[in-house]
Design a protein around this motif. Structure first.
Motif, PDB file in Angstrom:
ATOM      1  N   TYR A  78      -1.867   5.865  -6.713  1.00  0.00           N
ATOM      2  CA  TYR A  78      -3.122   5.130  -6.810  1.00  0.00           C
ATOM      3  C   TYR A  78      -4.059   5.562  -5.678  1.00  0.00           C
ATOM      4  O   TYR A  78      -3.603   5.862  -4.571  1.00  0.00           O
ATOM      5  CB  TYR A  78      -2.869   3.625  -6.734  1.00  0.00           C
ATOM      6  CG  TYR A  78      -1.999   3.105  -7.862  1.00  0.00           C
ATOM      7  CD1 TYR A  78      -2.407   3.217  -9.193  1.00  0.00           C
ATOM      8  CD2 TYR A  78      -0.768   2.506  -7.596  1.00  0.00           C
ATOM      9  CE1 TYR A  78      -1.609   2.742 -10.225  1.00  0.00           C
ATOM     10  CE2 TYR A  78       0.038   2.035  -8.627  1.00  0.00           C
ATOM     11  CZ  TYR A  78      -0.393   2.158  -9.936  1.00  0.00           C
ATOM     12  OH  TYR A  78       0.397   1.699 -10.953  1.00  0.00           O
ATOM     13  N   GLU A  79      -5.346   5.568  -5.973  1.00  0.00           N
ATOM     14  CA  GLU A  79      -6.314   6.074  -4.988  1.00  0.00           C
ATOM     15  C   GLU A  79      -6.388   5.213  -3.730  1.00  0.00           C
ATOM     16  O   GLU A  79      -6.802   5.689  -2.671  1.00  0.00           O
ATOM     17  CB  GLU A  79      -7.698   6.206  -5.621  1.00  0.00           C
ATOM     18  CG  GLU A  79      -8.251   4.911  -6.177  1.00  0.00           C
ATOM     19  CD  GLU A  79      -9.631   5.114  -6.789  1.00  0.00           C
ATOM     20  OE1 GLU A  79     -10.332   6.024  -6.321  1.00  0.00           O
ATOM     21  OE2 GLU A  79      -9.985   4.367  -7.711  1.00  0.00           O
ATOM     22  N   TRP A  80      -6.006   3.944  -3.822  1.00  0.00           N
ATOM     23  CA  TRP A  80      -6.062   3.065  -2.644  1.00  0.00           C
ATOM     24  C   TRP A  80      -4.742   3.074  -1.845  1.00  0.00           C
ATOM     25  O   TRP A  80      -4.661   2.485  -0.781  1.00  0.00           O
ATOM     26  CB  TRP A  80      -6.349   1.621  -3.072  1.00  0.00           C
ATOM     27  CG  TRP A  80      -5.295   1.067  -3.982  1.00  0.00           C
ATOM     28  CD1 TRP A  80      -4.094   0.505  -3.632  1.00  0.00           C
ATOM     29  CD2 TRP A  80      -5.326   1.046  -5.402  1.00  0.00           C
ATOM     30  NE1 TRP A  80      -3.379   0.129  -4.721  1.00  0.00           N
ATOM     31  CE2 TRP A  80      -4.112   0.441  -5.841  1.00  0.00           C
ATOM     32  CE3 TRP A  80      -6.252   1.458  -6.361  1.00  0.00           C
ATOM     33  CZ2 TRP A  80      -3.812   0.265  -7.183  1.00  0.00           C
ATOM     34  CZ3 TRP A  80      -5.960   1.274  -7.702  1.00  0.00           C
ATOM     35  CH2 TRP A  80      -4.751   0.685  -8.102  1.00  0.00           C
ATOM     36  N   SER A  81      -3.734   3.750  -2.372  1.00  0.00           N
ATOM     37  CA  SER A  81      -2.433   3.756  -1.684  1.00  0.00           C
ATOM     38  C   SER A  81      -2.443   4.728  -0.505  1.00  0.00           C
ATOM     39  O   SER A  81      -3.342   5.565  -0.373  1.00  0.00           O
ATOM     40  CB  SER A  81      -1.330   4.143  -2.669  1.00  0.00           C
ATOM     41  OG  SER A  81      -1.519   5.468  -3.129  1.00  0.00           O
TER      42      SER A  81
ATOM     43  N   ASP B 177       2.734   1.599  -3.366  1.00  0.00           N
ATOM     44  CA  ASP B 177       1.889   2.101  -4.449  1.00  0.00           C
ATOM     45  C   ASP B 177       1.653   3.606  -4.380  1.00  0.00           C
ATOM     46  O   ASP B 177       1.100   4.192  -5.317  1.00  0.00           O
ATOM     47  CB  ASP B 177       0.543   1.361  -4.452  1.00  0.00           C
ATOM     48  CG  ASP B 177       0.657  -0.031  -5.045  1.00  0.00           C
ATOM     49  OD1 ASP B 177       1.664  -0.292  -5.731  1.00  0.00           O
ATOM     50  OD2 ASP B 177      -0.260  -0.854  -4.827  1.00  0.00           O
TER      51      ASP B 177
ATOM     52  N   SER C  94       0.306   2.739   5.751  1.00  0.00           N
ATOM     53  CA  SER C  94      -0.285   1.558   6.377  1.00  0.00           C
ATOM     54  C   SER C  94      -0.225   1.688   7.899  1.00  0.00           C
ATOM     55  O   SER C  94       0.741   2.215   8.450  1.00  0.00           O
ATOM     56  CB  SER C  94       0.453   0.300   5.935  1.00  0.00           C
ATOM     57  OG  SER C  94      -0.028  -0.832   6.635  1.00  0.00           O
TER      58      SER C  94
ATOM     59  N   LYS D  38       0.832  -1.199   0.000  1.00  0.00           N
ATOM     60  CA  LYS D  38       0.000   0.000   0.000  1.00  0.00           C
ATOM     61  C   LYS D  38       0.871   1.255   0.000  1.00  0.00           C
ATOM     62  O   LYS D  38       0.588   2.222  -0.731  1.00  0.00           O
ATOM     63  CB  LYS D  38      -0.918  -0.017   1.225  1.00  0.00           C
ATOM     64  CG  LYS D  38      -1.852   1.176   1.326  1.00  0.00           C
ATOM     65  CD  LYS D  38      -2.718   1.070   2.578  1.00  0.00           C
ATOM     66  CE  LYS D  38      -3.650   2.273   2.705  1.00  0.00           C
ATOM     67  NZ  LYS D  38      -4.464   2.205   3.948  1.00  0.00           N
TER      68      LYS D  38
END
Length: 249
Positions: A191-194, A186, A197, A183
């Motif tokens: 990326y929108e989900w990165s 990325d 964490s 995560k």
């Protein structure tokens, strides 16, 4: 004209001039044959003229298509070189201490080491030629030879790319995912989900793993083989561009 010939035949028969009639009939047959041969010759000449026009269009389209393939291959080779550079940097960090690892943006290195780009060539013109059965239109045998070499080389590139992808997904990513945050990695691709964490991660065990070093070594080998095949394809592209250049519009 037909009525005229019929009138002559009728006159000869009515005057009972049989021998002259047969001579005339033979002459008429010869005239018909000459007319047919001339028509066939004109038709053949016209077809050859149309074929040369079509050949010029085919070669012009091929030239444009392979200029695009040159752009694609150049970008792909640059992507592979970037991935190899990142993997070599990771390889050189194997066995390093935590202090040394913290000096490097490891997430960026990991992200660059896993390129998603594949060599997707432009091939519509070749498909039109092969599927339309128009390969015989091209008179230059060197061009035909290069087109067959190109198709064979594309298959070689695809085989190497599949091997590289399989190693990446089946070997490299599974061991990486035990120690790093994909995560966070990325984030380098926006990326929108990165993002950051909330889970614990530790790079050090990965860089102390002989297994990972060995997997990385083979990963670099597969990258090298893939680059070699694309460079061969790139050389064929250059030859096709050069030989079709006279037909460029």
């Amino acid at each position: 004209m037909i009525k005229f010939f019929r009138h002559i035949r009728k006159s000869l028969l009515m005057e009972n001039k049989t021998s002259k009639y047969f001579k005339y009939a033979l002459g008429e047959i010869l005239l018909v044959m000459i007319g047919i041969l001339l028509a066939l010759q004109i038709n053949s000449w016209n077809q050859k003229r149309l074929d040369r026009i079509e050949e010029k269009n085919i070669l012009s389209n091929l030239h444009d298509e392979f200029l695009e393939n040159k752009r694609l291959s150049t970008n792909n080779i640059a992507s592979i070189r970037g991935a190899m550079k990142a993997n070599i940097e990771i390889m050189n960090l194997m066995g390093s201490s935590d202090d040394e690892l913290q000096k490097h943006n490891l997430d960026s290195l990991f992200y660059s080491s896993l390129p998603a780009a594949q060599f997707t060539s432009s091939s519509q013109s070749i498909l039109n030629i092969t599927q339309g059965g128009r390969m015989n239109i091209i008179k230059d045998k060197n061009i035909i030879k290069l087109l067959y070499q190109w198709q064979a080389q594309l298959e070689a590139v695809n085989i190497r790319e599949r091997a590289l992808d399989d190693w990446s997904y089946d070997q490299i990513l599974p061991i990486m995912s035990k120690y790093i945050s994909l995560k966070e990695m990325d984030m380098n691709g926006n990326y929108e989900w990165s993002g950051k964490s909330k889970l614990k991660k530790s790079y050090n065990p990965l860089f102390q793993s002989l297994e990972y070093e060995n997997l990385l070594d083979n990963f670099l080998f597969l990258h090298q083989m893939n680059k070699r095949e694309i460079e061969k394809a790139d050389a064929i592209i250059d030859q096709i561009i050069e030989i079709t250049n006279p037909y460029a519009e």
